[in-house]
Design a protein around this motif. Structure first.
Motif, short mmCIF file in Angstrom:
data_model
loop_
_atom_site.label_atom_id
_atom_site.label_comp_id
_atom_site.label_asym_id
_atom_site.label_seq_id
_atom_site.Cartn_x
_atom_site.Cartn_y
_atom_site.Cartn_z
N GLY A 86 0.84 -1.18 0.00
CA GLY A 86 0.00 0.00 0.00
C GLY A 86 0.88 1.23 0.00
N ASP A 87 0.64 2.15 0.93
CA ASP A 87 1.47 3.34 1.06
C ASP A 87 2.49 3.21 2.19
N ARG A 88 2.61 2.01 2.75
CA ARG A 88 3.53 1.79 3.87
C ARG A 88 4.91 1.39 3.36
N LYS A 89 5.91 2.22 3.62
CA LYS A 89 7.28 1.91 3.22
C LYS A 89 7.81 0.78 4.09
N LEU A 90 8.55 -0.13 3.47
CA LEU A 90 9.23 -1.19 4.22
C LEU A 90 10.72 -0.87 4.30
N TYR A 91 11.46 -1.12 3.23
CA TYR A 91 12.88 -0.80 3.22
C TYR A 91 13.36 -0.78 1.78
N GLY A 92 14.56 -0.28 1.55
CA GLY A 92 15.12 -0.24 0.21
C GLY A 92 15.39 -1.64 -0.33
N VAL A 93 15.33 -1.79 -1.63
CA VAL A 93 15.51 -3.12 -2.24
C VAL A 93 16.88 -3.71 -1.94
N GLY A 94 17.87 -2.85 -1.70
CA GLY A 94 19.21 -3.34 -1.43
C GLY A 94 19.63 -3.24 0.02
N ALA A 95 18.66 -3.01 0.92
CA ALA A 95 19.00 -2.81 2.33
C ALA A 95 19.64 -4.03 2.97
N PHE A 96 19.34 -5.22 2.45
CA PHE A 96 19.91 -6.44 3.00
C PHE A 96 20.99 -7.02 2.09
N ALA A 97 21.41 -6.26 1.09
CA ALA A 97 22.38 -6.76 0.11
C ALA A 97 23.70 -6.02 0.24
N GLN A 98 24.28 -6.01 1.43
CA GLN A 98 25.47 -5.21 1.68
C GLN A 98 26.78 -5.96 1.51
N ALA A 99 26.70 -7.24 1.19
CA ALA A 99 27.93 -8.00 0.95
C ALA A 99 28.71 -7.37 -0.21
N GLY A 100 29.97 -7.09 0.02
CA GLY A 100 30.81 -6.51 -1.01
C GLY A 100 30.61 -5.02 -1.22
N TRP A 101 29.72 -4.38 -0.49
CA TRP A 101 29.44 -2.96 -0.67
C TRP A 101 30.62 -2.13 -0.17
N ALA A 102 30.81 -0.98 -0.78
CA ALA A 102 32.01 -0.19 -0.52
C ALA A 102 31.94 0.69 0.71
#
Length: 426
Positions: A86-102
Motif C-alpha cells: 500500500g502506502d507503507r514503506k518497508l525498506y530499500g531493495v538493497g537494504a539487506f544486500a550489503q555484501a561486497g558494498w564499498a
C-alpha cells in the motif's frame, strides 16, 4: 556505487584470531594438508536471497488487490528503489544486500543492479559459493521474514496467503539452478492452520527442506505452540521429517520494533543488534519448557542466525531452575531441559571462535555453520567489512578439532537434519 567482487581481506579482525595458538590436535591424529572446505561439502545453513522487484506483482492479480500487493517504487528523497505494501514503506531493495558494498551500514545498494550479483542471481550464487568454500546453502527470505508483521497487519488474510504461496514458488525456481546445493525453506500462512497444512505438503513436494517458523505466536493473538490448535501442523512436520526453524527477527511486531535504533549511531546499533542475537532464547525456552519437545519427540527445532555460544549457558540455566523450583517433582515423566536440548535443538555459528568450543563440548552433534550472506553482518569480505572469508573462519574456529567433529559441524549434521542429497564433486 557498484559492489565489487570480494577480494582476499586480511583485516585486524582476522589477524586477532590468526595469531592465536592453534589448539593441540589429538596425538594419534594425522594433520590433513587440505583446507576444511576441500575435505567436506560445507553446508551454509543460513543465507538470504534478495527478492526481485516483481516477485509478487508478476504472480498475484493487481487488478483485484491493487497496491496492497508488495511492490517497488522509486523514492525521490532517498533516491532509491523501496518496497511498499500500500502506502507503507518497508525498506530499500538493497537494504539487506550489503555484501561486497564499498561503505559501512546504513549505506547500501540503491538499486538491485548495484548489488553483488551473487545476492540476486542463482548461477552467480553458485559460483560465489565455490569461491568461498560453500557447497550447500539454505535460503531464507527478507521481506516475508523480517516484515511478517506487515503481512498480518497491512493486508487481508487471503492476499497474505497468496503472497506466501508466491514466495514459495519463486524460491523453488531460484533454487532449481542446482536443487542439490541451493535449499529452499518454506514460509507458511500461519494465520490459517488448514492453509498452513496444505502449503506444507505443497512446498515439501516442490523440494523445500524445512519451515520458517516461530514459537511465540501468542504475541499476535494465536494460541501457544503447546495448544492442540497446532497439532495438525506440528504432527505433520514430525511425520514428514521437516525441522521448524526460528530465524532472528521473524514475527517481530510493531511493538517489538518501537524505538528501533538508527544504524548510523554506531554504538547504539552495536548494542541493539548484539542483543537481538539473544532473541531466540524465548523460542527455545517455549518449546523445551512448555512440553512441545516432550509431546513431539522426533521434531527438530533450529535457532537460526542467533549464534551458538549462549546455548550451553541457557541449557544449564534451564536445568538449574527446573530442579530448584521442583518442576521435576511435578512432571516426573519429563526429561531435564538439557536432554531435550541435546535431542531436538540445533544451533549455528558464523563469527564465533572460543565460544564454539564450549558449544561442541555440550551440543556438538547439534551445531552447524552459517554465513548469513549477503547481510551486513555476514562472512562477506569486502571494502567495508572486517570479515574474513568463510574459508578462513572454518579454519580459525574448527582447526585442531577431531575430524569427526569437524565433519559433523560443517556437513553431516546439516545433511541429516535437512535430508540433503549427497554431494556431487567434479
Amino acid at each position: 556505487m557498484r559492489a565489487r567482487d570480494p577480494e582476499p581481506n586480511v583485516s585486524e579482525y582476522t589477524l586477532s584470531y590468526s595469531t592465536q595458538k592453534e589448539p593441540t590436535r589429538m596425538a594419534d591424529q594425522e594433520t590433513p594438508e587440505t583446507a576444511l572446505c576441500e575435505r567436506y561439502a560445507v553446508a551454509d545453513v543460513d543465507s538470504h536471497i534478495i527478492e526481485p522487484a516483481d516477485l509478487w506483482t508478476s504472480r498475484i492479480p493487481t487488478a483485484k488487490w491493487g497496491d496492497l500487493v508488495p511492490h517497488v517504487r522509486f523514492h525521490e528523497r532517498r533516491q532509491e528503489d523501496v518496497w511498499y505494501i500500500g502506502d507503507r514503506k518497508l525498506y530499500g531493495v538493497g537494504a539487506f544486500a550489503q555484501a561486497g558494498w564499498a561503505e559501512f551500514p546504513p549505506s547500501h545498494p540503491k538499486r538491485l543492479s548495484e548489488a553483488l550479483p551473487a545476492a540476486i542471481d542463482p548461477k552467480e550464487r553458485l559460483a560465489y559459493n565455490d569461491q568461498v568454500g560453500v557447497y550447500y546453502q539454505v535460503m531464507y527470505p527478507n521481506i516475508v521474514g523480517f516484515h511478517s508483521h506487515r503481512f498480518l497487519n497491512q493486508m487481508p488474510r487471503e492476499l497474505a496467503t497468496l503472497c506466501v504461496k508466491a514466495y514459495n514458488d519463486w524460491v523453488t525456481e531460484f533454487c532449481s539452478a542446482d536443487p542439490k546445493r541451493l535449499i529452499p525453506m518454506m514460509m507458511l500462512p500461519f494465520w490459517d492452520i488448514d492453509e498452513s497444512v496444505a502449503e506444507m505438503k505443497r512446498a515439501h513436494a516442490m523440494g523445500h527442506k524445512g519451515v520458517l517458523f516461530a514459537a511465540r505466536y501468542d504475541k499476535v493473538g494465536l494460541p501457544r505452540l503447546i495448544d492442540d490448535y497446532w497439532e495438525p501442523l506440528l504432527g505433520l512436520a514430525q511425520e514428514m521429517g521437516l525441522s521448524m526453524n526460528f530465524h532472528v527477527g521473524f514475527l517481530a511486531t510493531d511493538e517489538d520494533l518501537k524505538g528501533a535504533v538508527d544504524q548510523s549511531k554506531k554504538m547504539d546499533f552495536t548494542r541493539e543488534s548484539s542483543l537481538v542475537l539473544l532473541g531466540n532464547a524465548q523460542n527455545i525456552a517455549e518449546v523445551v519448557l512448555s512440553g512441545v519437545c516432550h509431546r513431539y519427540p522426533d521434531l527438530k527445532f533450529v535457532s537460526v542466525e542467533n549464534g551458538a555460544g549462549w546455548l550451553p549457558f541457557f541449557s544449564e540455566t534451564m536445568d538449574w531452575q527446573w530442579l530448584n523450583v521442583g518442576a521435576h517433582k511435578d512432571y516426573p515423566d519429563r526429561l531435564l531441559p538439557s536432554e531435550y536440548m541435546k535431542r531436538q535443538i540445533y544451533g549455528m555459528f558464523w563469527f564465533e571462535r572460543q565460544s564454539v568450543r564450549s558449544v561442541i563440548d555440550q551440543l556438538g552433534d547439534n551445531l552447524m555453520f552459517e554465513t548469513d550472506f549477503p547481510h551486513a553482518t555476514s562472512l562477506s569480505p569486502g571494502p567495508a567489512s572486517e570479515s574474513p572469508s568463510p574459508r578462513d573462519v572454518m579454519e580459525l574456529a574448527l582447526g585442531g578439532l577431531p575430524e569427526e567433529t569437524i565433519g559433523k559441524v560443517l556437513q553431516h549434521t546439516a545433511t541429516a537434519l535437512y535430508n540433503l542429497e549427497p554431494p556431487v564433486r567434479g
